[in-house]
Design a protein around this motif. Structure first.
Motif, mmCIF file in Angstrom:
data_model
loop_
_atom_site.group_PDB
_atom_site.id
_atom_site.type_symbol
_atom_site.label_atom_id
_atom_site.label_comp_id
_atom_site.label_asym_id
_atom_site.label_seq_id
_atom_site.Cartn_x
_atom_site.Cartn_y
_atom_site.Cartn_z
ATOM 1 N N ARG A 201 26.524 128.451 24.910
ATOM 2 C CA ARG A 201 27.878 128.385 25.472
ATOM 3 C C ARG A 201 28.816 127.695 24.490
ATOM 4 O O ARG A 201 28.459 126.682 23.869
ATOM 5 C CB ARG A 201 27.852 127.598 26.779
ATOM 6 N N LEU A 202 30.003 128.240 24.347
ATOM 7 C CA LEU A 202 30.990 127.647 23.444
ATOM 8 C C LEU A 202 31.727 126.540 24.192
ATOM 9 O O LEU A 202 32.846 126.704 24.676
ATOM 10 C CB LEU A 202 31.957 128.719 22.925
ATOM 11 N N ALA A 229 29.899 132.685 24.878
ATOM 12 C CA ALA A 229 31.283 132.648 25.360
ATOM 13 C C ALA A 229 31.569 131.265 25.900
ATOM 14 O O ALA A 229 30.656 130.496 26.204
ATOM 15 C CB ALA A 229 31.494 133.703 26.446
ATOM 16 N N GLU A 232 35.663 126.898 24.220
ATOM 17 C CA GLU A 232 35.880 126.450 22.849
ATOM 18 C C GLU A 232 36.103 127.600 21.870
ATOM 19 O O GLU A 232 36.342 127.358 20.681
ATOM 20 C CB GLU A 232 34.675 125.620 22.371
ATOM 21 N N ARG A 233 36.062 128.826 22.344
ATOM 22 C CA ARG A 233 36.185 129.968 21.431
ATOM 23 C C ARG A 233 37.492 129.931 20.635
ATOM 24 O O ARG A 233 37.497 130.077 19.405
ATOM 25 C CB ARG A 233 36.081 131.277 22.218
ATOM 26 N N ARG A 237 38.063 129.398 16.569
ATOM 27 C CA ARG A 237 38.825 130.345 15.730
ATOM 28 C C ARG A 237 39.877 129.605 14.909
ATOM 29 O O ARG A 237 40.061 129.886 13.711
ATOM 30 C CB ARG A 237 39.487 131.413 16.595
ATOM 31 N N LEU A 251 32.356 135.252 15.598
ATOM 32 C CA LEU A 251 32.121 134.805 16.972
ATOM 33 C C LEU A 251 31.919 136.071 17.801
ATOM 34 O O LEU A 251 32.866 136.774 18.127
ATOM 35 C CB LEU A 251 33.317 133.992 17.486
ATOM 36 N N GLY A 253 30.583 136.635 20.874
ATOM 37 C CA GLY A 253 30.597 136.635 22.328
ATOM 38 C C GLY A 253 29.198 136.718 22.915
ATOM 39 O O GLY A 253 28.208 136.345 22.278
#
Length: 362
Positions: A201-202, A229, A232-233, A237, A251, A253
């Motif tokens: 998990r991000l 996902a 923090e995605r 970025r 990234l 997903g």
């Protein structure tokens, strides 16, 4: 005992959710599943396996209107046992099972860290609600000795705690050269790219920002691929852009084919300081990958010789960067599958869980 209901908070792609699917494929019981919210990709996989999945449609933690719906569902299913997974499901599921007249209630504690549980801080209120709900069940399963110790420290009676480690299907993650080529082509990786991979998990506690900063200190042919996902995605970025890493970070997903993705990696890193088991680390070892991890009870609780391909590292950017350089200096390679992977075979986990079920029933 013939029928069981599993209640879980959500069915997105996460360790607890994937573990539930693996268990249900082997448990010698007719099992249904209720997800309180987020009937995500794992719900579709369970349905493809022939498991009935009901989405309760909860709108949040305080949507108490979901409780009578869950009670009715349990009463109507004629279940011998209710098994709950993850914090919200354990609170609502235990109470609903009691109200529905089911006394055989087991809960698995997947995510109790030293300071957080499923991303939420461990406040006195969180702990009090947890302990109140725990008393409504018959037994609590801890996925590692580390988690069992935390439960005892909280005041859960030792005779109610059963350690049943997570399990994996080792053959599923065996290295596949064709899958490696296909995934790397799909990701647009250049010829000769060395791929450092992470899965999870991000969220802040996974500390993928630390891994990103460490990879930024490596040569330009080293890529970072993160699968998962979470909130923090966007921040990852932005950090990628600030570090000038846009051309060598992916990234991806919630990747549907985890064995294929692991085949595409050259080195696996788990930078989290507060893992409760370390399922992704085991899967990476089953794929023959060298692994760097900050915390992984599945490995740390065993003699070192059972997982020679896994190396514990410090949690700082400089330490992680040094460890990455040392591993990459050994060249791209695949390692023999270590003993630790066989120790955590899913069939063993199923047998241990069935023993808990039978003890609780008696």
């Amino acid at each position: 005992m013939k029928r069981a209901l599993h209640v879980i908070t959500g069915l997105g792609v996460g360790g607890a959710e994937r573990q539930l699917r693996s268990l249900l494929r082997r448990l010698p019981l007719a099992c249904d599943v209720v997800t309180l919210t987020n009937a995500g990709p794992v719900a579709a996989e369970l349905r493809a396996d022939g498991v009935a999945v009901t989405d309760l449609g909860m709108r949040g933690n305080r949507d108490v209107g979901a409780l009578p719906r869950l009670v009715r569902l349990i009463r109507g299913g004629d279940y011998d046992l209710v098994h709950t997974h993850l914090y919200r499901a354990c609170v609502y599921g235990r109470l609903a099972a009691r109200l529905a007249g089911v006394r055989t209630v087991v809960a698995t504690e997947h995510s109790l860290g030293a300071h957080r549980i499923e991303g939420r801080p461990l406040t006195p209120a969180t702990r009090a609600l947890y302990l109140a709900a725990e008393r409504l069940g018959a037994a609590t399963v801890a996925v590692s000795g580390t988690v069992a110790g935390r439960l005892r420290d909280w005041g859960v009676p030792a005779n109610r705690i059963h350690v049943v480690p997570n399990g994996i299907e080792p053959a599923t993650f065996a290295f596949d050269e064709e899958a490696r080529a296909a995934v790397r082509a799909r990701l647009g990786l250049p010829e000769g790219a060395v791929v450092v991979g992470g899965v999870g998990r991000l969220v802040p506690e996974k500390r993928f920002d630390v891994l990103l900063r460490a990879v930024a200190e490596l040569p330009e042919h080293v890529w970072l691929v993160l699968a998962g996902a979470g909130p923090e995605r966007a921040g990852l970025r932005r950090l990628t852009a600030r570090l000038g890493m846009t051309g060598r970070v992916a990234l991806v997903g919630e990747w549907p084919d985890m064995p294929g993705l692991l085949s595409a990696f050259d080195l696996f890193v788990s930078p989290s300081t507060e893992e409760t088991f370390g399922l992704a680390v085991l899967e990476a070892l089953a794929a023959g990958l060298p692994v760097l991890h900050v915390s992984c009870p599945a490995v740390d609780e065993l003699p070192r010789q059972e997982a020679p391909g896994a190396r514990r590292v410090e949690a700082t950017v400089p330490d992680l960067a040094r460890a990455l350089r040392a591993e990459l200096a050994l060249g791209v390679r695949r390692l023999p599958v270590p003993e630790v992977v066989r120790r955590y075979d899913i069939d063993r986990a199923v047998a241990q869980l069935m023993t808990v079920y039978e003890e609780v029933r008696r």
